[in-house]
Each structure stands twice: as structure tokens, then as C-alpha cells.
Design an enzyme around this catalytic site. Structure first.
Site, PDB file in Angstrom:
ATOM      1  N   GLU A   1       0.855  -1.189   0.000  1.00  0.00           N
ATOM      2  CA  GLU A   1       0.000   0.000   0.000  1.00  0.00           C
ATOM      3  C   GLU A   1       0.881   1.226   0.000  1.00  0.00           C
ATOM      4  O   GLU A   1       1.860   1.284   0.757  1.00  0.00           O
ATOM      5  CB  GLU A   1      -0.902   0.006   1.234  1.00  0.00           C
ATOM      6  CG  GLU A   1      -2.213  -0.606   0.884  1.00  0.00           C
ATOM      7  CD  GLU A   1      -3.193  -0.673   2.026  1.00  0.00           C
ATOM      8  OE1 GLU A   1      -2.896  -0.146   3.114  1.00  0.00           O
ATOM      9  OE2 GLU A   1      -4.250  -1.256   1.808  1.00  0.00           O
TER      10      GLU A   1
ATOM     11  N   TYR B   1       7.813   1.151  -8.214  1.00  0.00           N
ATOM     12  CA  TYR B   1       6.947  -0.033  -8.154  1.00  0.00           C
ATOM     13  C   TYR B   1       6.455  -0.436  -9.543  1.00  0.00           C
ATOM     14  O   TYR B   1       6.468  -1.615  -9.895  1.00  0.00           O
ATOM     15  CB  TYR B   1       5.756   0.225  -7.236  1.00  0.00           C
ATOM     16  CG  TYR B   1       6.140   0.516  -5.800  1.00  0.00           C
ATOM     17  CD1 TYR B   1       7.185  -0.155  -5.179  1.00  0.00           C
ATOM     18  CD2 TYR B   1       5.443   1.469  -5.053  1.00  0.00           C
ATOM     19  CE1 TYR B   1       7.543   0.113  -3.874  1.00  0.00           C
ATOM     20  CE2 TYR B   1       5.786   1.745  -3.738  1.00  0.00           C
ATOM     21  CZ  TYR B   1       6.842   1.060  -3.160  1.00  0.00           C
ATOM     22  OH  TYR B   1       7.179   1.335  -1.867  1.00  0.00           O
TER      23      TYR B   1
HETATM   24  C1  LIG Z   1      11.131   4.959  -2.513  1.00  0.00           C
HETATM   25  C2  LIG Z   1      12.587   4.770  -2.122  1.00  0.00           C
HETATM   26  C3  LIG Z   1      12.731   3.563  -1.219  1.00  0.00           C
HETATM   27  C4  LIG Z   1      13.403   4.528  -3.424  1.00  0.00           C
HETATM   28  O1  LIG Z   1      14.753   4.227  -3.055  1.00  0.00           O
HETATM   29  P1  LIG Z   1      15.989   4.486  -4.057  1.00  0.00           P
HETATM   30  O2  LIG Z   1      17.121   3.645  -3.594  1.00  0.00           O
HETATM   31  O3  LIG Z   1      16.246   5.943  -4.195  1.00  0.00           O
HETATM   32  O4  LIG Z   1      15.394   3.940  -5.436  1.00  0.00           O
HETATM   33  P2  LIG Z   1      16.256   3.400  -6.687  1.00  0.00           P
HETATM   34  O5  LIG Z   1      17.534   4.171  -6.809  1.00  0.00           O
HETATM   35  O6  LIG Z   1      16.382   1.921  -6.584  1.00  0.00           O
HETATM   36  O7  LIG Z   1      15.276   3.769  -7.895  1.00  0.00           O
HETATM   37  C5  LIG Z   1      15.149   2.922  -9.009  1.00  0.00           C
HETATM   38  C6  LIG Z   1      14.229   3.601 -10.008  1.00  0.00           C
HETATM   39  O8  LIG Z   1      12.957   3.872  -9.411  1.00  0.00           O
HETATM   40  C7  LIG Z   1      12.479   5.162  -9.839  1.00  0.00           C
HETATM   41  N1  LIG Z   1      12.489   6.121  -8.710  1.00  0.00           N
HETATM   42  C8  LIG Z   1      12.993   5.926  -7.467  1.00  0.00           C
HETATM   43  N2  LIG Z   1      12.775   7.015  -6.696  1.00  0.00           N
HETATM   44  C9  LIG Z   1      12.126   7.898  -7.478  1.00  0.00           C
HETATM   45  C10 LIG Z   1      11.635   9.205  -7.261  1.00  0.00           C
HETATM   46  N3  LIG Z   1      11.747   9.831  -6.058  1.00  0.00           N
HETATM   47  N4  LIG Z   1      11.013   9.849  -8.277  1.00  0.00           N
HETATM   48  C11 LIG Z   1      10.886   9.245  -9.484  1.00  0.00           C
HETATM   49  N5  LIG Z   1      11.345   7.999  -9.762  1.00  0.00           N
HETATM   50  C12 LIG Z   1      11.943   7.329  -8.768  1.00  0.00           C
HETATM   51  C13 LIG Z   1      13.442   5.616 -10.928  1.00  0.00           C
HETATM   52  O9  LIG Z   1      12.984   5.089 -12.144  1.00  0.00           O
HETATM   53  C14 LIG Z   1      14.722   4.944 -10.484  1.00  0.00           C
HETATM   54  O10 LIG Z   1      15.637   4.762 -11.528  1.00  0.00           O
HETATM   55  P3  LIG Z   1      16.624   5.990 -11.954  1.00  0.00           P
HETATM   56  O11 LIG Z   1      17.250   6.542 -10.702  1.00  0.00           O
HETATM   57  O12 LIG Z   1      17.615   5.304 -12.856  1.00  0.00           O
HETATM   58  O13 LIG Z   1      15.755   6.992 -12.657  1.00  0.00           O
HETATM   59  C15 LIG Z   1      13.157   6.050  -1.455  1.00  0.00           C
HETATM   60  O14 LIG Z   1      12.871   7.165  -2.265  1.00  0.00           O
HETATM   61  C16 LIG Z   1      12.576   6.312  -0.066  1.00  0.00           C
HETATM   62  O15 LIG Z   1      13.102   5.842   0.947  1.00  0.00           O
HETATM   63  N6  LIG Z   1      11.485   7.131   0.012  1.00  0.00           N
HETATM   64  C17 LIG Z   1      10.922   7.519   1.321  1.00  0.00           C
HETATM   65  C18 LIG Z   1      10.246   6.368   1.971  1.00  0.00           C
HETATM   66  C19 LIG Z   1       9.036   5.898   1.145  1.00  0.00           C
HETATM   67  O16 LIG Z   1       8.249   6.699   0.685  1.00  0.00           O
HETATM   68  N7  LIG Z   1       8.935   4.570   0.956  1.00  0.00           N
HETATM   69  C20 LIG Z   1       7.886   3.969   0.173  1.00  0.00           C
HETATM   70  C21 LIG Z   1       6.649   3.819   0.988  1.00  0.00           C
HETATM   71  S1  LIG Z   1       5.359   3.035   0.061  1.00  0.00           S
END
Ligand SMILES: CC(C)(COP(=O)(O)OP(=O)(O)OC[C@H]1O[C@@H](n2cnc3c(N)ncnc32)[C@H](O)[C@@H]1OP(=O)(O)O)[C@@H](O)C(=O)NCCC(=O)NCCS
Length: 151
Positions: free
Chosen positions: A107, A118
Site C-alpha cells: 500500500e 513499483y
Molecule cells: C522509494 C525509495 C525507497 C526509493 O529508493 P531508491 O534507492 O532511491 O530507489 P532506486 O535508486 O532503486 O530507484 C530505481 C528507479 O525507481 C524510480 N524512482 C525511485 N525514486 C524515485 C523518485 N523519487 N522519483 C521518481 N522515480 C523514482 C526511478 O525510475 C529509479 O531509476 P533511476 O534513478 O535510474 O531513474 C526512497 O525514495 C525512499 O526511501 N522514500 C521515502 C520512503 C518511502 O516513501 N517509501 C515507500 C513507501 S510506500
């Protein structure tokens, strides 16, 4: 060992989630979840950085029969966009398959940029809970349920 992981996960959680949205869990919630059977805490193998050897990210999931729910995923803001979140979700698919899981779901707060991550990993939206996320600073925000079949 597990205490150290909880400490690291809480530090990441506090840095990663914007308190405006009410998505982060407190320590008690995390500890209570880990008392439940089939709840899995996985720490990223990548450190935050050369000056901080702690894990850059973590995820928490729970499996029930042939379904698994991704309950939490977070990557420290200093280590974002390096593929750590993607690697964690891919690890979830691998681990879940060994548990005979057929479907993973999660979710997400409507509008969370994590949606791009995702969708790129094969999740599709299957439902919406109206006003699920509540904080005293913002209007209620819907939760979107996503699901992904495992091969
Ligand atoms: C969501 C989260 C875990 C992603 O972690 P991350 O290590 O930065 O993600 P990745 O580097 O593996 O991202 C892989 C791909 O996903 C997409 N992506 C990841 N974060 C993104 C963002 N903020 N905006 C747009 N695309 C995103 C991109 O396509 C990315 O590839 P790219 O960097 O080559 O463009 C991180 O942003 C986070 O901790 N957010 C706050 C907590 C949260 O909201 N968790 C999810 C709750 S449902």
C-alpha cells in the site's frame, strides 16, 4: 544482532519519511511487527556512504500463505537513486519465491514518487483506500494498493 538492525532501520526511517504524511512507524510498531511470525526485516547490503558504514536501506514484509505484503521500504536520503530501493524489492521477489509466495502486494500513499519504482518492477494498482493516511497537518490522503504476481 536484531537489536542492531532495528536501530539501523529506525535511523533510516526517521531520515527517509516526511513526517507530514504519517507513513513512518515508531520503534514500538516495528518491534511488535517483528514479534509476529513470518515477518521479515531485510537490511540493504550497501552502506550509506564511505563515512557511514550503516545500511543505506531496509524493507519489512510479512508473508501469509501464498501472499506477501511489503509493509515498509526506505532508503536513506544520502543514498537515493543508486538502485538500492530497486535491489531491495528484487530481493523481496527472490526471498518470497523461496517461501512459495505467488503474489506480492503493498500500500502506498497516493502521489508517493515511489510509484515509479513499483511500476517499473511490475506492480499494478488494484485498489484504493480513501483517506487512509492522516496527519494533523494535511487533508487525508488515499492509499493505493499495488500487486505483482510472481512467476
Ligand atoms: C522509494 C525509495 C525507497 C526509493 O529508493 P531508491 O534507492 O532511491 O530507489 P532506486 O535508486 O532503486 O530507484 C530505481 C528507479 O525507481 C524510480 N524512482 C525511485 N525514486 C524515485 C523518485 N523519487 N522519483 C521518481 N522515480 C523514482 C526511478 O525510475 C529509479 O531509476 P533511476 O534513478 O535510474 O531513474 C526512497 O525514495 C525512499 O526511501 N522514500 C521515502 C520512503 C518511502 O516513501 N517509501 C515507500 C513507501 S510506500
Amino acid at each position: 544482532m536484531i537489536r542492531d538492525q532495528i536501530d539501523q532501520a529506525m535511523a533510516i526511517m526517521e531520515a527517509a519519511f516526511d513526517p507530514a504524511f504519517g507513513e513512518a512507524w515508531n520503534r514500538r510498531q516495528l518491534e511488535d511487527a517483528l514479534l509476529m511470525p513470518n515477518t521479515h526485516l531485510v537490511m540493504s547490503e550497501t552502506p550509506i556512504g564511505s563515512d557511514d558504514p550503516n545500511s543505506a536501506g531496509f524493507m519489512l514484509s510479512r508473508s501469509v500463505l501464498d501472499e506477501e505484503e511489503l509493509l515498509l521500504i526506505a532508503v536513506h536520503p544520502d543514498a537515493r537513486r543508486k538502485g538500492i530501493g530497486k535491489a531491495l524489492v528484487q530481493r523481496l521477489f527472490t526471498d518470497a519465491a523461496t517461501r512459495q509466495v505467488k503474489r506480492v502486494f503493498l500500500e502506498m500513499r497516493d502521489g508517493n514518487p515511489a510509484e515509479t519504482l513499483y511500476r517499473s518492477l511490475g506492480f499494478s494498482p488494484i485498489g484504493r483506500r480513501r483517506g487512509y493516511y492522516r496527519s494533523n497537518r494535511l487533508s487525508p490522503i488515499d492509499a493505493i494498493t499495488f500487486s505483482r504476481e510472481l512467476a
